[in-house]
Enzyme design. Structure first.
Site, PDB file in Angstrom:
ATOM      1  N   LYS A  84      11.972  -9.483 -16.989  1.00  0.00           N
ATOM      2  CA  LYS A  84      11.700  -9.540 -15.920  1.00  0.00           C
ATOM      3  C   LYS A  84      10.341 -10.594 -16.027  1.00  0.00           C
ATOM      4  O   LYS A  84      10.204 -11.546 -14.775  1.00  0.00           O
ATOM      5  CB  LYS A  84      11.150  -8.347 -15.199  1.00  0.00           C
TER       6      LYS A  84
ATOM      7  N   CYS B 248       0.733  -1.147  -0.077  1.00  0.00           N
ATOM      8  CA  CYS B 248      -0.017  -0.064  -0.001  1.00  0.00           C
ATOM      9  C   CYS B 248       0.908   1.411  -0.067  1.00  0.00           C
ATOM     10  O   CYS B 248       2.020   1.218   0.310  1.00  0.00           O
ATOM     11  CB  CYS B 248      -0.941   0.012   1.261  1.00  0.00           C
TER      12      CYS B 248
HETATM   13  O1  M6R Z   1       7.483 -14.114 -12.433  1.00  0.00           O
HETATM   14  P1  M6R Z   1       8.102 -15.768 -12.165  1.00  0.00           P
HETATM   15  O2  M6R Z   1       8.433 -16.094 -10.791  1.00  0.00           O
HETATM   16  O3  M6R Z   1       7.085 -16.770 -12.753  1.00  0.00           O
HETATM   17  O4  M6R Z   1       9.335 -15.763 -13.142  1.00  0.00           O
HETATM   18  C1  M6R Z   1      10.040 -16.849 -13.345  1.00  0.00           C
HETATM   19  C2  M6R Z   1      11.398 -16.867 -13.991  1.00  0.00           C
HETATM   20  O5  M6R Z   1      11.234 -16.008 -14.943  1.00  0.00           O
HETATM   21  C3  M6R Z   1      12.215 -15.808 -13.092  1.00  0.00           C
HETATM   22  O6  M6R Z   1      12.194 -16.450 -11.740  1.00  0.00           O
HETATM   23  C4  M6R Z   1      13.822 -15.770 -13.431  1.00  0.00           C
HETATM   24  O7  M6R Z   1      14.203 -17.168 -13.490  1.00  0.00           O
HETATM   25  C5  M6R Z   1      14.272 -14.669 -12.743  1.00  0.00           C
HETATM   26  N1  M6R Z   1      14.831 -13.797 -13.311  1.00  0.00           N
HETATM   27  C6  M6R Z   1      15.794 -15.486 -11.955  1.00  0.00           C
HETATM   28  O8  M6R Z   1      16.414 -14.332 -11.158  1.00  0.00           O
END
Ligand code: M6R
Length: 602
Positions: free
Chosen positions: A597, A2
């Site tokens: 991301k 928030c």
């Molecule tokens: O948003 P999510 O947790 O589903 O993403 C999965 C992966 O793309 C994510 O964890 C990726 O491996 C990270 N950038 C690693 O640091």
């Protein structure tokens, strides 16, 4: 998480546009409802709020037309109560003469609401922000002035929060800080407060930072700060902030990744508070207890957290479960699952296509779908039967750090609860995480120089530290662009050992219960010229056998539970070592090449 913003101006003016802009600035924190209130000195409070995005709610309720000289804005990320119009903030007191909004969690909200109703107050929502208003109302209605009422209410409201409140017939607003962020901005003809600095900076660089246990009373051309404890006056001059907006958003850290590593202690504390009170935890646990098979389904870092979650569950409850990468779940299990089974779908973004596709397959087969997710309002959150929010706020850096640790905290908490253990031990986690960061930061730079010259290395773990080794290796690959393979330590001799040459770095993550086994692995590589870099507790055996030992603190937890927490703490040196190595190679760890991301493609 928030966010609140409030302003008092000298003259009545169009406050709507100022509030909408503040809402946009706070929106990076994540939210699902938006609300504003203007508070006239005479007449009724104008309160407009609902679920939705800032511009959407502002357009629907015509925020732009709102005028006044005092106003409050709140963006809410649902914890207590669904994201709905009544649960949106700000909230009114019983007779509508007072209005307030908060950021954070009032963890005894459920009990307080019952007390307020029993005392005859009008409670209109399930939201804990409303409890802040009624807690003040409780004492104001007994004749206390606002400052005194807030000081008394402080003892009733448990948790970490900041709130702002005002009443008709006055020219001022009041805000209090207890655990959550609160900053004031001082302008020639207005004073404002907000949850964070970036949302104030476009208005003024003349800033007053509040500390925990302080109340600020502010009016158009002045303010005073009082201690909650005894009401005494605090002398504090405004400071001039000269940093760029980007530097301010990074909170003084060189990169978002470093900031987010440091935020792990705080967000773990917030999550534990939430889990203790969240209405979704009980049904979540019930679904798990009744399931025929439990699957942990995710990708990347979230998968590594699920793998550790599966080990926690197996060891603490004796209930086996299946951790699986989301696309492989479809390939391997789509014809094996049914309504008796439950999948825990784990995702920071809640939008990863691989995870959502697996969820669709699970739903089509009638399987139970539970979500563990950070981004509020995401598809995974909306479509899961029950969900646990990770409460990490916005994770900007592409490498996931604080969301990984809160995923792990969630699974440890659930496994402890399922096994009938007391979870109060986890209240120490923020302090243990802080101690670990402080202890390892100074050790990393001496180790980094043995790693950075190599474009090929291994990271090995065993048992509870196996997922940590995989996660450490992923961090290295992601931000140093080196090939780093994570592996079960005992597998190394089954092939990869042939890669070892003079100085070849192999990182071992040694859990306290596996030291003898790890020492065997260390000697297999050191006798061939390899360099063993070990992460573990202070241990003479590890010192004697490895070239380097990154020491993490030996925490004061019961012996049978220490390895579970130790595993979580072990990820911190790997996050920091990969971060340092990324910098040493001249890369930007926040935004590694080729990566995004959120991966919304197959
Ligand atoms: O948003 P999510 O947790 O589903 O993403 C999965 C992966 O793309 C994510 O964890 C990726 O491996 C990270 N950038 C690693 O640091």
């Amino acid at each position: 998480m928030c966010g609140i913003f409030a302003i008092v101006t000298k003259e009545e003016q169009a406050l709507g546009p100022i509030l909408i802009e503040a809402g946009h600035r706070l929106s990076y924190r994540g939210y699902d409802t938006v609300g504003v209130a203007t508070i006239p000195q005479a007449g009724e409070i104008d309160l407009r709020k609902d679920a939705g995005m800032v511009q959407e709610v502002a357009d629907r309720y015509n925020f732009a037309e709102m005028r006044g000289d005092r106003a409050i804005l709140q963006l809410r990320w649902a914890t207590f109560g669904a994201p709905s119009q009544p649960n949106s903030q700000p909230h009114l007191d019983s007779d509508g003469g007072m209005v307030g909004a908060h950021n954070g969690n009032v963890v005894n909200n459920v009990e307080l609401r019952q007390e307020f109703m029993a005392e005859g107050m009008v409670v209109r929502s399930e939201n804990d922000g409303e409890s802040c208003v009624h807690a003040v109302e409780r004492y104001a209605s007994q004749g206390h002035n606002m400052l005194e009422a807030m000081r008394l209410a402080y003892h009733d409201l448990e948790g970490d929060y900041a709130y702002v409140i005002g009443k008709t017939g006055e020219d001022r607003l009041y805000a209090i800080k207890k655990g959550s962020g609160l900053v004031a901005g001082i302008m020639p003809d207005a004073t404002c407060i907000a949850s964070d600095l970036p949302s104030i900076l476009p208005l003024t660089r003349n800033i007053v930072r509040l500390e925990d246990g302080e109340i600020i009373i502010f009016w158009a051309d002045g303010f005073e700060i009082r201690k909650v404890e005894d009401g005494s006056l605090v002398e504090r001059e405004p400071e001039l902030v000269e940093d760029t907006m980007e530097a301010v958003q990074k909170g003084g850290y060189a990169h978002f990744m470093l900031k987010e590593v440091h935020e792990q202690a705080k967000v773990a504390g917030e999550l534990i508070h939430l889990l203790d009170k969240s209405p979704d935890v009980m049904p979540f646990l019930k679904r798990l207890k009744e399931a025929r098979n439990i699957y942990f389904i995710a990708c990347g870092t979230s998968y590594h957290a699920g793998l550790l979650g599966s080990i926690y569950l197996g060891r603490l409850t004796g209930h086996p479960s299946i951790p699986v990468l989301a696309p492989q779940f479809i390939a391997q299990y789509s014809s094996a699952i049914g309504p008796e089974d439950v999948g825990i779908f784990i995702s920071q973004s809640g939008e990863t296509k691989d995870v959502l596709s697996a969820m669709s397959v699970a739903q089509a087969q009638g399987m139970g779908v539970l979500g563990v997710v950070n981004v509020v309002g995401s598809t995974l959150m909306r479509e899961s039967e029950y969900h646990i929010p990770l409460t990490c706020g916005y994770e900007i850096s592409v490498p996931a750090t604080k969301t990984f640790s809160n995923q792990v905290v969630t699974f440890l908490y659930l496994a402890l609860r399922m096994a009938g253990h007391d979870t109060s031990l986890l209240n120490n986690l923020p302090s243990w995480i802080e101690q670990t960061i402080a202890a390892v930061e100074s050790q990393i730079s001496a180790i980094e120089k043995h790693v950075t010259p190599w474009n090929d290395l291994y990271c090995l773990g065993y048992g509870l530290t196996y997922p940590i080794a995989l996660e450490g290796a992923l961090k290295f690959k992601e931000i140093t662009y080196a090939h780093c393979e994570g592996m079960l330590s005992t597998e190394f001799k089954h092939g990869p050992l042939s890669a070892v040459t003079e100085g070849y770095p192999i990182i071992f993550v040694a859990g306290p219960e596996d030291v003898p086994l790890i020492i065997s692995g260390i000697n297999e590589v050191t006798c061939r010229g390899g360099r063993a870099i070990v992460i573990g507790e202070e241990d003479a055996r590890l010192h004697a056998n490895a070239q380097d030992l990154i020491v993490i603190p030996t925490i004061d937890a019961p012996a049978e539970l220490r390895p579970y927490i130790d595993a979580l703490l072990s990820v911190i040196p790997l996050q920091l070592l990969s971060y340092q190595s990324s910098l040493a190679r001249g890369y930007d760890p926040d935004f590694p090449r080729n990566l995004s991301k959120t991966l919304t493609v197959d």
